[in-house]
Each structure stands twice: as structure tokens, then as C-alpha cells.
Motif scaffolding. Structure first.
Motif, PDB file in Angstrom:
ATOM      1  N   PHE A 103      10.283  22.692 -37.977  1.00 53.74           N
ATOM      2  CA  PHE A 103       9.792  23.670 -38.938  1.00 53.74           C
ATOM      3  C   PHE A 103      10.482  23.450 -40.277  1.00 53.74           C
ATOM      4  O   PHE A 103      11.483  22.758 -40.385  1.00 53.74           O
TER       5      PHE A 103
ATOM      6  N   THR B 168       5.058  25.121 -39.669  1.00 52.24           N
ATOM      7  CA  THR B 168       5.345  24.751 -38.293  1.00 52.24           C
ATOM      8  C   THR B 168       4.321  23.729 -37.812  1.00 52.24           C
ATOM      9  O   THR B 168       3.371  23.405 -38.534  1.00 52.24           O
TER      10      THR B 168
ATOM     11  N   LEU C 249      11.467  30.234 -34.218  1.00 50.19           N
ATOM     12  CA  LEU C 249      11.146  28.831 -34.450  1.00 50.19           C
ATOM     13  C   LEU C 249      12.379  28.018 -34.101  1.00 50.19           C
ATOM     14  O   LEU C 249      13.419  28.176 -34.727  1.00 50.19           O
TER      15      LEU C 249
ATOM     16  N   ASN D 156      10.069  16.886 -41.704  1.00 52.64           N
ATOM     17  CA  ASN D 156       9.627  18.228 -42.113  1.00 52.64           C
ATOM     18  C   ASN D 156       9.970  18.514 -43.563  1.00 52.64           C
ATOM     19  O   ASN D 156       9.239  19.231 -44.242  1.00 52.64           O
TER      20      ASN D 156
END
Length: 72
Positions: A12, A62, A8, A38
Motif C-alpha cells: 500500500f 492498495t 492495510l 508502491n
């Protein structure tokens, strides 16, 4: 297909729990995020949508959705 590794790079966040064994009523929740947006999403998941992470040790959130960790 089972995956054991997923990279990732952007957008995320994660939630990881740590406790004194299974059934710990007061685990430590460790939250990380790649940016403020996020962080807001992952905190909302933890506080308002916690049923999505029920019985999970760790998750990654995600753009594609929620991934329970560890990967199987």
C-alpha cells in the motif's frame, strides 16, 4: 456498509495533504509507501493521475484500488 477502520498490512501507499485551511494553494503533500514499487505507483498517481484524488485530503492506494480517507 460504511467502514471506520481498515487494516492495510502489505502493498500500500498513502498521500496526505496538509494546508493552512480549505483552499490552500500550496499544501504540503506527504507520501508514504510500503516498498519502492508502491512508491512509484503513488508518485505516478500524484503527478500524472491527479484527477483521481481531486478534492481528497488523503488517500490510500492498495492492490484493490484507491481508497479516499478518512473512511466514512
Amino acid at each position: 456498509k460504511n467502514e471506520s477502520v481498515k487494516i492495510l498490512e502489505n502493498n500500500f501507499s498513502t498521500i496526505t495533504s496538509y494546508g493552512e485551511g480549505l483552499g490552500d494553494e500550496n499544501p504540503l503533500w506527504i507520501v508514504t509507501a510500503s516498498d519502492k514499487e508502491n512508491l512509484t505507483k503513488v508518485l505516478k498517481t500524484l503527478t500524472e493521475n491527479h484527477k483521481e484524488i481531486y478534492l481528497s485530503y488523503s488517500i490510500a492506494l492498495t492492490e484493490e484500488g484507491l481508497i479516499k480517507l478518512p473512511l466514512e
